[in-house]
Design a protein around this motif. Structure first.
Motif, mmCIF file in Angstrom:
data_model
loop_
_atom_site.group_PDB
_atom_site.id
_atom_site.type_symbol
_atom_site.label_atom_id
_atom_site.label_comp_id
_atom_site.label_asym_id
_atom_site.label_seq_id
_atom_site.Cartn_x
_atom_site.Cartn_y
_atom_site.Cartn_z
ATOM 1 N N GLU A 1 15.942 2.267 -10.088
ATOM 2 C CA GLU A 1 15.568 2.269 -11.497
ATOM 3 C C GLU A 1 14.121 2.724 -11.655
ATOM 4 N N PRO A 2 13.852 3.398 -12.737
ATOM 5 C CA PRO A 2 12.470 3.868 -12.955
ATOM 6 C C PRO A 2 11.458 2.721 -13.085
ATOM 7 N N PHE B 1 4.520 1.563 -7.886
ATOM 8 C CA PHE B 1 3.337 2.399 -8.026
ATOM 9 C C PHE B 1 2.147 1.578 -8.516
ATOM 10 N N LEU B 2 2.370 0.673 -9.478
ATOM 11 C CA LEU B 2 1.283 -0.169 -9.985
ATOM 12 C C LEU B 2 0.734 -1.093 -8.894
ATOM 13 N N VAL B 3 1.611 -1.641 -8.082
ATOM 14 C CA VAL B 3 1.164 -2.518 -6.994
ATOM 15 C C VAL B 3 0.296 -1.742 -6.007
#
Length: 70
Positions: free
Chosen positions: A2-3, A10-12
């Motif tokens: 899932e996106p 990516f945020l982590v």
């Protein structure tokens, strides 16, 4: 996948990267401050230490009498 999961991953990774940069900059700043303190301490003139006469160390201090309650 899932996106939303990809975006969360990516945020982590991005936040971890920013945290590593921040901690590196703080560490360098503390290292520079410590070296400046050492330089200032080397430049500072040595304080004069008063040498006590050993002859007077064993004497009993004499002053006004202590008030005693009877």
């Amino acid at each position: 996948m899932e996106p939303l999961v990809i975006f969360g991953a990516f945020l982590v990774i991005y936040c971890g990267y920013l945290c590593a940069l921040d901690s590196t900059r703080v560490w360098r700043r503390q290292l520079a401050a410590a070296s400046m303190k050492r330089e200032r301490a080397k430049k500072r003139s040595k304080s004069i230490r008063y040498v006590r006469n050993p002859r007077h160390d064993a004497r009993v201090a004499v002053g006004r009498t202590l008030l005693q309650r009877g």
